[in-house]
Enzyme design. Structure first.
Site, PDB file in Angstrom:
ATOM      1  N   SER A 124       1.315  -1.005  -0.177  1.00 49.49           N
ATOM      2  CA  SER A 124       0.039  -0.253  -0.004  1.00 49.49           C
ATOM      3  C   SER A 124       0.325   1.371   0.112  1.00 49.49           C
ATOM      4  CB  SER A 124      -1.037  -0.307   1.065  1.00 49.49           C
ATOM      5  OG  SER A 124      -1.994   0.577   1.227  1.00 49.49           O
ATOM      6  N   ASP A 192      -9.376  -4.451  -5.528  1.00 51.19           N
ATOM      7  CA  ASP A 192      -8.806  -3.431  -4.741  1.00 51.19           C
ATOM      8  C   ASP A 192      -8.955  -2.182  -5.332  1.00 51.19           C
ATOM      9  OD1 ASP A 192      -7.279  -1.856  -3.379  1.00 51.19           O
ATOM     10  OD2 ASP A 192      -5.465  -4.146  -2.964  1.00 51.19           O
ATOM     11  N   HIS A 204      -7.738  -5.270  -0.203  1.00 50.37           N
ATOM     12  CA  HIS A 204      -6.696  -4.349   0.101  1.00 50.37           C
ATOM     13  C   HIS A 204      -6.046  -4.719   1.230  1.00 50.37           C
ATOM     14  CE1 HIS A 204      -3.741  -1.358  -1.069  1.00 50.37           C
ATOM     15  NE2 HIS A 204      -3.990  -0.967   0.089  1.00 50.37           N
TER      16      HIS A 204
END
Length: 222
Positions: A124, A192, A204
């Site tokens: 991320s 996602d 995610h």
């Protein structure tokens, strides 16, 4: 009223921070010895930039399970794990601070340990950190920022693999190119919204399921 894309993304980031903390409580973790910047030399240094709000030594959702999978896959090598020191929050400049710390760590270890190889892991916002460090700007991406430093050319061949999960630059049409492209596994789960155009925020949080595949990819490069 139809929400603009920036507003939708801002809400996704806020929700992601909360969900990451909730999901981490149920995540399976493995013992990880985090190494200080001046740690003793090992065969492999796994450098991990965690996601926004992600707890855990290297990150409960991605870093810890990937580290454990690497040690299991490559049992005959010695390992250390380095958690990139950065806020991993929604503050301005968070990803850029991680970029600086990651590059400084690689420089220090490369100078102290001439035979050590590196595996870079980013999840991320942490993927933005790694992107910047290998010369691919995350500026303009969700929780991204401008490049502050890049891994020196002298250390570049020693980066055996780059493992990215939920990489926000993918949502703005960027990807890893250049010298690192062939050593990079950039995973984006179906649905996602952070790395793609999906609407399933739980996707995610699913990347721990990809730890074994990522370790196998890295093993093939080491």
């Amino acid at each position: 009223m139809r929400l603009s894309r920036p507003t939708v993304r801002s809400r996704l980031v806020a929700k992601l921070t909360v969900l990451a903390c909730v999901a981490s409580g149920a995540a399976a973790t493995a013992a990880v010895t985090a190494a200080p910047a001046s740690a003793a030399c090992t065969d492999i240094d796994v450098v991990v930039a965690r996601g926004t709000g992600e707890p855990g030594t290297l990150g409960w959702i991605v870093g810890d399970p990937v580290y454990a999978a690497l040690k299991n896959k490559i049992a005959f090598k010695s390992f250390m794990g380095y958690p990139v020191n950065y806020p991993a929050d929604l503050s301005i400049g968070s990803a850029s601070k991680g970029n600086t710390d990651l590059v400084n760590h690689i420089k220090s270890q490369a100078a102290s340990c001439p035979n050590q190889k590196f595996v870079l892991v980013g999840y991320s916002q942490g993927a933005n950190v790694v992107d910047n460090s290998i010369g691919v700007s995350s500026d303009g991406a969700l929780v991204g920022g401008p490049i502050t430093a890049t891994i020196p050319a002298s250390a570049e061949p020693r980066v055996a693999a780059v493992l990215l999960f939920g990489n926000p630059i993918r949502a703005i049409g960027r990807k890893v190119t250049g010298a690192y492209a062939g050593r990079t596994l950039d995973t984006c789960a179906t649905g996602d919204p952070i790395c793609g155009n999906g609407i399933d925020i739980t996707a995610h949080l699913s990347y721990g399921n990809d730890a074994a595949q990522a370790a196998a990819f890295a093993a093939g490069k080491l």
